[in-house]
Write a protein that holds these residues in place. Structure first.
Motif, mmCIF file in Angstrom:
data_model
loop_
_atom_site.group_PDB
_atom_site.id
_atom_site.type_symbol
_atom_site.label_atom_id
_atom_site.label_comp_id
_atom_site.label_asym_id
_atom_site.label_seq_id
_atom_site.Cartn_x
_atom_site.Cartn_y
_atom_site.Cartn_z
ATOM 1 N N ARG A 3 0.830 -1.208 0.000
ATOM 2 C CA ARG A 3 0.000 0.000 0.000
ATOM 3 C C ARG A 3 0.870 1.265 0.000
ATOM 4 N NH1 ARG A 3 -2.765 -2.122 4.942
ATOM 5 N NH2 ARG A 3 -1.835 -0.243 5.806
ATOM 6 N N LYS A 4 0.292 2.348 -0.476
ATOM 7 C CA LYS A 4 0.974 3.639 -0.566
ATOM 8 C C LYS A 4 1.495 4.102 0.794
ATOM 9 C CE LYS A 4 0.116 8.391 -2.016
ATOM 10 N NZ LYS A 4 -0.866 9.341 -2.538
ATOM 11 N N ASP A 5 0.688 3.924 1.860
ATOM 12 C CA ASP A 5 1.116 4.385 3.187
ATOM 13 C C ASP A 5 2.326 3.606 3.691
ATOM 14 O OD1 ASP A 5 -0.591 2.108 3.463
ATOM 15 O OD2 ASP A 5 -1.134 2.679 5.505
ATOM 16 N N CYS A 6 2.460 2.366 3.264
ATOM 17 C CA CYS A 6 3.613 1.558 3.678
ATOM 18 C C CYS A 6 4.869 1.971 2.915
ATOM 19 C CB CYS A 6 3.299 0.081 3.501
ATOM 20 S SG CYS A 6 1.930 -0.438 4.581
ATOM 21 N N TYR A 7 4.696 2.379 1.649
ATOM 22 C CA TYR A 7 5.832 2.945 0.909
ATOM 23 C C TYR A 7 6.287 4.251 1.552
ATOM 24 C CZ TYR A 7 6.169 -0.210 -3.053
ATOM 25 O OH TYR A 7 6.409 -1.317 -3.841
ATOM 26 N N GLU A 8 5.330 5.078 1.974
ATOM 27 C CA GLU A 8 5.685 6.341 2.610
ATOM 28 C C GLU A 8 6.462 6.088 3.901
ATOM 29 O OE1 GLU A 8 5.913 9.644 5.027
ATOM 30 O OE2 GLU A 8 4.535 8.050 5.592
ATOM 31 N N ALA A 9 6.029 5.096 4.667
ATOM 32 C CA ALA A 9 6.729 4.761 5.913
ATOM 33 C C ALA A 9 8.122 4.218 5.618
ATOM 34 C CB ALA A 9 5.913 3.735 6.707
ATOM 35 N N ALA A 10 8.250 3.418 4.581
ATOM 36 C CA ALA A 10 9.562 2.881 4.199
ATOM 37 C C ALA A 10 10.507 4.022 3.810
ATOM 38 C CB ALA A 10 9.407 1.894 3.046
ATOM 39 N N ARG A 11 10.012 4.958 3.033
ATOM 40 C CA ARG A 11 10.846 6.105 2.631
ATOM 41 C C ARG A 11 11.230 6.953 3.845
ATOM 42 N NH1 ARG A 11 7.033 6.035 -1.638
ATOM 43 N NH2 ARG A 11 7.993 5.328 -3.570
ATOM 44 N N ALA A 12 10.292 7.134 4.768
ATOM 45 C CA ALA A 12 10.585 7.910 5.980
ATOM 46 C C ALA A 12 11.710 7.248 6.780
ATOM 47 C CB ALA A 12 9.329 8.055 6.835
ATOM 48 N N ALA A 13 11.627 5.931 6.937
ATOM 49 C CA ALA A 13 12.681 5.206 7.662
ATOM 50 C C ALA A 13 14.018 5.328 6.932
ATOM 51 C CB ALA A 13 12.284 3.746 7.849
ATOM 52 N N LEU A 14 13.996 5.192 5.620
ATOM 53 C CA LEU A 14 15.233 5.319 4.836
ATOM 54 C C LEU A 14 15.815 6.722 4.925
ATOM 55 C CD1 LEU A 14 14.201 3.220 1.750
ATOM 56 C CD2 LEU A 14 16.214 2.787 3.194
ATOM 57 N N ASN A 15 14.955 7.717 5.131
ATOM 58 C CA ASN A 15 15.420 9.094 5.264
ATOM 59 C C ASN A 15 15.845 9.450 6.687
ATOM 60 O OD1 ASN A 15 15.204 9.832 2.560
ATOM 61 N ND2 ASN A 15 13.043 10.287 2.761
ATOM 62 N N GLY A 16 15.892 8.456 7.564
ATOM 63 C CA GLY A 16 16.419 8.681 8.902
ATOM 64 C C GLY A 16 15.398 8.797 10.013
ATOM 65 N N GLU A 17 14.118 8.742 9.692
ATOM 66 C CA GLU A 17 13.117 8.802 10.753
ATOM 67 C C GLU A 17 13.179 7.490 11.529
ATOM 68 O OE1 GLU A 17 8.358 9.583 11.063
ATOM 69 O OE2 GLU A 17 9.445 10.500 9.388
ATOM 70 N N ASN A 18 13.324 7.593 12.852
ATOM 71 C CA ASN A 18 13.509 6.396 13.653
ATOM 72 C C ASN A 18 12.921 6.590 15.055
ATOM 73 O OD1 ASN A 18 14.412 4.345 15.331
ATOM 74 N ND2 ASN A 18 16.389 4.184 14.340
ATOM 75 N N PRO A 19 11.697 6.126 15.260
ATOM 76 C CA PRO A 19 11.071 6.295 16.577
ATOM 77 C C PRO A 19 11.479 5.237 17.604
ATOM 78 C CG PRO A 19 9.512 5.326 15.056
ATOM 79 C CD PRO A 19 10.765 5.599 14.273
ATOM 80 N N VAL A 20 12.377 4.313 17.241
ATOM 81 C CA VAL A 20 12.709 3.207 18.146
ATOM 82 C C VAL A 20 14.177 3.149 18.550
ATOM 83 C CG1 VAL A 20 10.773 1.789 17.385
ATOM 84 C CG2 VAL A 20 12.984 1.565 16.227
ATOM 85 N N GLY A 21 14.946 4.171 18.214
ATOM 86 C CA GLY A 21 16.360 4.167 18.596
ATOM 87 C C GLY A 21 17.103 2.999 17.975
ATOM 88 N N ASN A 22 17.822 2.250 18.805
ATOM 89 C CA ASN A 22 18.642 1.136 18.322
ATOM 90 C C ASN A 22 17.936 -0.213 18.370
ATOM 91 O OD1 ASN A 22 20.885 2.789 17.788
ATOM 92 N ND2 ASN A 22 21.465 2.740 19.938
ATOM 93 N N ALA A 23 16.640 -0.232 18.549
ATOM 94 C CA ALA A 23 15.903 -1.498 18.672
ATOM 95 C C ALA A 23 16.152 -2.392 17.457
ATOM 96 C CB ALA A 23 14.406 -1.236 18.824
#
Length: 154
Positions: free
Chosen positions: A115-135
């Motif tokens: 889904r589109k929202d999952c692609y957006e989340a994947a791109r956000a993570a690849l761009n450095g967004e990280n709500p879980v630290g080193n988990a």
């Protein structure tokens, strides 16, 4: 002059200069730039972006955006870790790690496209967004670690 303006999240405030110590400051950069400089760069082909979005949909499709990004961040944390393989594809397909890979759900989502929202989340993570630290791990339901939605990250 005798005050420092401190920006934090959505607000700002001032601190008297006598209470601020700045050691070794050679220049200022944004927090985002600093975080980016501290990260191992992760190469991502379009196929790996597809895989990351698909595993996010499988593992966190019913979660809010932050939960989706958190799953992506765990995959990327594993890529950076010496304890796991060094690519997104190898991390996702590593034996015994992601139940949707074992069950075939991952392959079905990958085949039809996430889904589109999952692609957006994947791109956000690849761009450095990280709500879980080193988990490096997460689990659904009750558990240890930081809870985001129905998942615990540790």
């Amino acid at each position: 002059d005798e005050w420092y303006k401190i920006d934090y999240e959505k607000g700002s405030g001032y601190v008297a200069a006598k209470y601020v110590t700045i050691d070794g400051l050679q220049g200022a950069i944004t927090l985002k730039a600093y975080q980016k400089s501290q990260e191992k760069e992760i190469g991502c082909s379009s196929g790996e972006l597809d895989m990351l979005a698909a595993i996010i949909e499988c593992e966190a499709g019913g979660e809010k955006r932050v939960g989706k990004v958190a799953v992506g961040a765990v995959v990327l944390n594993r890529v950076k870790s010496k304890k796991f393989p060094g690519t997104i594809a190898k991390v996702i397909k590593q034996k015994g790690q992601f139940s949707p890979v074992r069950s075939g759900k991952f392959s079905r989502v990958l085949a039809r496209g996430a889904r589109k929202d999952c692609y957006e989340a994947a791109r956000a993570a690849l761009n450095g967004e990280n709500p879980v630290g080193n988990a490096l791990f997460f689990s659904a339901g009750r558990g240890r670690g930081r809870q985001i939605g129905n998942q615990h990250f540790y």
